[in-house]
Scaffold this motif. Structure first.
Motif, PDB file in Angstrom:
ATOM      1  N   THR A   1      89.155 -21.830 -47.383  1.00 12.55           N
ATOM      2  CA  THR A   1      90.598 -21.964 -47.150  1.00 12.55           C
ATOM      3  C   THR A   1      91.012 -21.249 -45.869  1.00 12.55           C
ATOM      4  O   THR A   1      91.819 -21.758 -45.080  1.00 12.55           O
ATOM      5  CB  THR A   1      91.385 -21.404 -48.343  1.00 12.55           C
ATOM      6  N   PHE A   2      90.445 -20.060 -45.658  1.00 11.39           N
ATOM      7  CA  PHE A   2      90.729 -19.275 -44.456  1.00 11.39           C
ATOM      8  C   PHE A   2      90.288 -20.046 -43.206  1.00 11.39           C
ATOM      9  O   PHE A   2      91.059 -20.202 -42.242  1.00 11.39           O
ATOM     10  CB  PHE A   2      89.992 -17.941 -44.545  1.00 11.39           C
ATOM     11  N   THR A   3      89.050 -20.547 -43.224  1.00 15.50           N
ATOM     12  CA  THR A   3      88.532 -21.289 -42.069  1.00 15.50           C
ATOM     13  C   THR A   3      89.324 -22.562 -41.828  1.00 15.50           C
ATOM     14  O   THR A   3      89.597 -22.937 -40.682  1.00 15.50           O
ATOM     15  CB  THR A   3      87.050 -21.629 -42.279  1.00 15.50           C
ATOM     16  N   LEU A   4      89.690 -23.241 -42.915  1.00 17.78           N
ATOM     17  CA  LEU A   4      90.490 -24.465 -42.785  1.00 17.78           C
ATOM     18  C   LEU A   4      91.831 -24.155 -42.139  1.00 17.78           C
ATOM     19  O   LEU A   4      92.316 -24.917 -41.290  1.00 17.78           O
ATOM     20  CB  LEU A   4      90.698 -25.096 -44.160  1.00 17.78           C
ATOM     21  N   GLY A   5      92.432 -23.028 -42.517  1.00 21.33           N
ATOM     22  CA  GLY A   5      93.703 -22.635 -41.910  1.00 21.33           C
ATOM     23  C   GLY A   5      93.566 -22.391 -40.418  1.00 21.33           C
ATOM     24  O   GLY A   5      94.432 -22.789 -39.624  1.00 21.33           O
ATOM     25  N   LEU A   6      92.450 -21.763 -39.997  1.00 23.48           N
ATOM     26  CA  LEU A   6      92.222 -21.532 -38.567  1.00 23.48           C
ATOM     27  C   LEU A   6      92.061 -22.853 -37.828  1.00 23.48           C
ATOM     28  O   LEU A   6      92.618 -23.043 -36.732  1.00 23.48           O
ATOM     29  CB  LEU A   6      90.976 -20.663 -38.367  1.00 23.48           C
ATOM     30  N   GLY A   7      91.277 -23.756 -38.417  1.00 21.44           N
ATOM     31  CA  GLY A   7      91.082 -25.054 -37.778  1.00 21.44           C
ATOM     32  C   GLY A   7      92.368 -25.842 -37.666  1.00 21.44           C
ATOM     33  O   GLY A   7      92.635 -26.471 -36.635  1.00 21.44           O
ATOM     34  N   LEU A   8      93.166 -25.803 -38.722  1.00 23.44           N
ATOM     35  CA  LEU A   8      94.441 -26.521 -38.693  1.00 23.44           C
ATOM     36  C   LEU A   8      95.397 -25.922 -37.673  1.00 23.44           C
ATOM     37  O   LEU A   8      96.152 -26.655 -37.026  1.00 23.44           O
ATOM     38  CB  LEU A   8      95.080 -26.492 -40.085  1.00 23.44           C
ATOM     39  N   ALA A   9      95.354 -24.595 -37.516  1.00 21.08           N
ATOM     40  CA  ALA A   9      96.222 -23.944 -36.533  1.00 21.08           C
ATOM     41  C   ALA A   9      95.898 -24.434 -35.122  1.00 21.08           C
ATOM     42  O   ALA A   9      96.801 -24.708 -34.316  1.00 21.08           O
ATOM     43  CB  ALA A   9      96.073 -22.431 -36.626  1.00 21.08           C
ATOM     44  N   VAL A  10      94.599 -24.553 -34.820  1.00 22.21           N
ATOM     45  CA  VAL A  10      94.198 -25.052 -33.495  1.00 22.21           C
ATOM     46  C   VAL A  10      94.540 -26.529 -33.368  1.00 22.21           C
ATOM     47  O   VAL A  10      95.031 -26.979 -32.324  1.00 22.21           O
ATOM     48  CB  VAL A  10      92.692 -24.819 -33.275  1.00 22.21           C
ATOM     49  N   TRP A  11      94.296 -27.289 -34.438  1.00 19.32           N
ATOM     50  CA  TRP A  11      94.572 -28.728 -34.392  1.00 19.32           C
ATOM     51  C   TRP A  11      96.061 -29.009 -34.194  1.00 19.32           C
ATOM     52  O   TRP A  11      96.436 -29.877 -33.389  1.00 19.32           O
ATOM     53  CB  TRP A  11      94.098 -29.385 -35.682  1.00 19.32           C
ATOM     54  N   VAL A  12      96.911 -28.300 -34.901  1.00 17.97           N
ATOM     55  CA  VAL A  12      98.355 -28.498 -34.754  1.00 17.97           C
ATOM     56  C   VAL A  12      98.779 -28.204 -33.321  1.00 17.97           C
ATOM     57  O   VAL A  12      99.653 -28.879 -32.764  1.00 17.97           O
ATOM     58  CB  VAL A  12      99.123 -27.611 -35.748  1.00 17.97           C
ATOM     59  N   GLY A  13      98.148 -27.201 -32.705  1.00 15.68           N
ATOM     60  CA  GLY A  13      98.480 -26.882 -31.314  1.00 15.68           C
ATOM     61  C   GLY A  13      98.161 -28.015 -30.363  1.00 15.68           C
ATOM     62  O   GLY A  13      98.841 -28.195 -29.345  1.00 15.68           O
ATOM     63  N   THR A  14      97.140 -28.826 -30.689  1.00 11.87           N
ATOM     64  CA  THR A  14      96.785 -29.941 -29.809  1.00 11.87           C
ATOM     65  C   THR A  14      97.784 -31.094 -29.902  1.00 11.87           C
ATOM     66  O   THR A  14      97.764 -31.980 -29.045  1.00 11.87           O
ATOM     67  CB  THR A  14      95.378 -30.471 -30.141  1.00 11.87           C
ATOM     68  N   LEU A  15      98.623 -31.105 -30.930  1.00 12.02           N
ATOM     69  CA  LEU A  15      99.588 -32.197 -31.077  1.00 12.02           C
ATOM     70  C   LEU A  15     100.706 -32.117 -30.049  1.00 12.02           C
ATOM     71  O   LEU A  15     101.380 -33.109 -29.790  1.00 12.02           O
ATOM     72  CB  LEU A  15     100.180 -32.181 -32.496  1.00 12.02           C
ATOM     73  N   GLN A  16     100.920 -30.921 -29.491  1.00 12.07           N
ATOM     74  CA  GLN A  16     101.951 -30.734 -28.469  1.00 12.07           C
ATOM     75  C   GLN A  16     101.343 -30.059 -27.238  1.00 12.07           C
ATOM     76  O   GLN A  16     101.896 -29.113 -26.696  1.00 12.07           O
ATOM     77  CB  GLN A  16     103.105 -29.905 -29.025  1.00 12.07           C
ATOM     78  N   THR A  17     100.208 -30.576 -26.833  1.00  9.91           N
ATOM     79  CA  THR A  17      99.465 -29.937 -25.753  1.00  9.91           C
ATOM     80  C   THR A  17     100.276 -29.828 -24.476  1.00  9.91           C
ATOM     81  O   THR A  17     100.374 -28.759 -23.872  1.00  9.91           O
ATOM     82  CB  THR A  17      98.168 -30.732 -25.464  1.00  9.91           C
ATOM     83  N   ARG A  18     100.884 -30.915 -24.062  1.00  5.73           N
ATOM     84  CA  ARG A  18     101.576 -30.916 -22.767  1.00  5.73           C
ATOM     85  C   ARG A  18     102.768 -29.958 -22.762  1.00  5.73           C
ATOM     86  O   ARG A  18     103.015 -29.277 -21.768  1.00  5.73           O
ATOM     87  CB  ARG A  18     102.029 -32.332 -22.422  1.00  5.73           C
ATOM     88  N   VAL A  19     103.485 -29.907 -23.870  1.00  3.59           N
ATOM     89  CA  VAL A  19     104.649 -29.012 -23.946  1.00  3.59           C
ATOM     90  C   VAL A  19     104.191 -27.563 -23.912  1.00  3.59           C
ATOM     91  O   VAL A  19     104.759 -26.727 -23.185  1.00  3.59           O
ATOM     92  CB  VAL A  19     105.451 -29.291 -25.226  1.00  3.59           C
ATOM     93  N   LYS A  20     103.141 -27.236 -24.668  1.00  8.56           N
ATOM     94  CA  LYS A  20     102.654 -25.869 -24.711  1.00  8.56           C
ATOM     95  C   LYS A  20     102.060 -25.447 -23.373  1.00  8.56           C
ATOM     96  O   LYS A  20     102.282 -24.326 -22.906  1.00  8.56           O
ATOM     97  CB  LYS A  20     101.612 -25.713 -25.821  1.00  8.56           C
ATOM     98  N   LEU A  21     101.305 -26.349 -22.742  1.00 11.57           N
ATOM     99  CA  LEU A  21     100.694 -26.013 -21.461  1.00 11.57           C
ATOM    100  C   LEU A  21     101.746 -25.806 -20.378  1.00 11.57           C
ATOM    101  O   LEU A  21     101.544 -25.009 -19.457  1.00 11.57           O
ATOM    102  CB  LEU A  21      99.717 -27.111 -21.037  1.00 11.57           C
ATOM    103  N   SER A  22     102.847 -26.504 -20.489  1.00 11.53           N
ATOM    104  CA  SER A  22     103.929 -26.310 -19.517  1.00 11.53           C
ATOM    105  C   SER A  22     104.452 -24.877 -19.575  1.00 11.53           C
ATOM    106  O   SER A  22     104.669 -24.232 -18.540  1.00 11.53           O
ATOM    107  CB  SER A  22     105.066 -27.303 -19.800  1.00 11.53           C
ATOM    108  N   GLY A  23     104.641 -24.373 -20.799  1.00 14.13           N
ATOM    109  CA  GLY A  23     105.090 -22.990 -20.941  1.00 14.13           C
ATOM    110  C   GLY A  23     104.048 -22.000 -20.479  1.00 14.13           C
ATOM    111  O   GLY A  23     104.374 -20.986 -19.842  1.00 14.13           O
ATOM    112  N   ILE A  24     102.778 -22.286 -20.780  1.00 10.55           N
ATOM    113  CA  ILE A  24     101.695 -21.398 -20.352  1.00 10.55           C
ATOM    114  C   ILE A  24     101.607 -21.360 -18.833  1.00 10.55           C
ATOM    115  O   ILE A  24     101.505 -20.293 -18.223  1.00 10.55           O
ATOM    116  CB  ILE A  24     100.354 -21.873 -20.954  1.00 10.55           C
ATOM    117  N   TRP A  25     101.659 -22.540 -18.217  1.00  9.75           N
ATOM    118  CA  TRP A  25     101.591 -22.626 -16.749  1.00  9.75           C
ATOM    119  C   TRP A  25     102.739 -21.847 -16.110  1.00  9.75           C
ATOM    120  O   TRP A  25     102.539 -21.129 -15.134  1.00  9.75           O
ATOM    121  CB  TRP A  25     101.648 -24.096 -16.340  1.00  9.75           C
ATOM    122  N   GLY A  26     103.928 -21.984 -16.666  1.00 12.72           N
ATOM    123  CA  GLY A  26     105.096 -21.340 -16.081  1.00 12.72           C
ATOM    124  C   GLY A  26     105.060 -19.833 -16.142  1.00 12.72           C
ATOM    125  O   GLY A  26     105.785 -19.165 -15.387  1.00 12.72           O
ATOM    126  N   ASN A  27     104.221 -19.268 -17.012  1.00 17.64           N
ATOM    127  CA  ASN A  27     104.164 -17.814 -17.156  1.00 17.64           C
ATOM    128  C   ASN A  27     103.009 -17.176 -16.394  1.00 17.64           C
ATOM    129  O   ASN A  27     102.800 -15.959 -16.499  1.00 17.64           O
ATOM    130  CB  ASN A  27     104.028 -17.443 -18.643  1.00 17.64           C
TER     131      ASN A  27
END
Length: 224
Positions: free
Chosen positions: A96-122
């Motif tokens: 369950t713990f490992t699945l939660g980690l994988g899902l956390a990374v996977w969910v982040g890929t669903l909004q890659t461009r939006v997140k990378l824009s914020g990362i780039w700007g900082n």
């Protein structure tokens, strides 16, 4: 049949421990890599790794090792079922713990461009320049949207306009890189599930053996 069952059980138990080592090793190496000075080769990976739950990965790896150690009495005590039950529940927690980690990374890929824009700007100018050199582009969306750095790739506004922004190349790289991470996490969960099934089968076998022993004891007592 019993020997094959125990062989499979031991095999997946060892594989389970190896997965814990892989998870912990990756997390520790990634944390160490992120402290290094940024270069063209590591700048993009470090930014992406900074968004991953690496500390949680180390904790998960430790928990997997503890679970493996607690499984050893179940191997050396062939009639015992208590240690097996404890191992089964702990493996479920690890999965369950490992699945939660994988899902956390996977969910982040669903909004890659939006997140990378914020990362780039900082990012500081050096990191922005390194990213532009790595992906041969200028600016995130384009050269007219800051932050944008003039460097040996983006020599001037004309060159920058021709090369275009980094959004497509950076996003593609991020998705490919993060896909490997969460796919590996889901693969570890698959090993955990198989191990739980092996634990259940060994438990059933030992329960049947215990029942046969009770029947034999009753029969022997009746004979006297």
């Amino acid at each position: 049949m019993v020997a094959k069952l125990m062989l499979v059980f031991v095999g997946f138990d060892v594989l389970f421990a190896m997965c814990g080592g892989l998870l912990m090793g990756f997390s520790l190496i990634a944390e160490q890599t992120m402290t290094a000075s940024p270069t063209i080769n590591n700048v993009a990976q470090n930014l992406l790794l900074d968004q991953c739950p690496l500390t949680a990965g180390v904790v998960n790896g430790i928990f997997i090792f503890v679970t493996f150690l607690l499984s050893l009495p179940a191997l050396f005590l062939p009639a015992n079922r208590g240690w097996l039950r404890a191992q089964g529940w702990l493996v479920v927690v690890c999965a369950t713990f490992t699945l939660g980690l994988g899902l956390a990374v996977w969910v982040g890929t669903l909004q890659t461009r939006v997140k990378l824009s914020g990362i780039w700007g900082n990012q500081p100018p050096l990191v922005v320049s390194l990213l532009q050199q790595k992906f041969d582009c200028c600016g995130y969306f384009n050269a007219t949207t800051p932050p944008f750095e003039v460097d040996n790739v983006c020599l001037n506004s004309l060159v920058a306009a021709q090369k275009g922004g980094c959004i497509a190349k950076f996003s593609s790289f991020a998705n490919s890189y993060l896909d490997l991470i969460f796919t590996a996490a889901f693969g570890i969960v698959g090993v955990d599930v198989i191990l739980v099934m092996c634990v259940a089968m060994v438990l059933k076998y030992r329960q049947e053996q215990e029942r046969y022993r009770h029947i034999d004891q009753k029969n022997n007592a009746g004979g006297f």
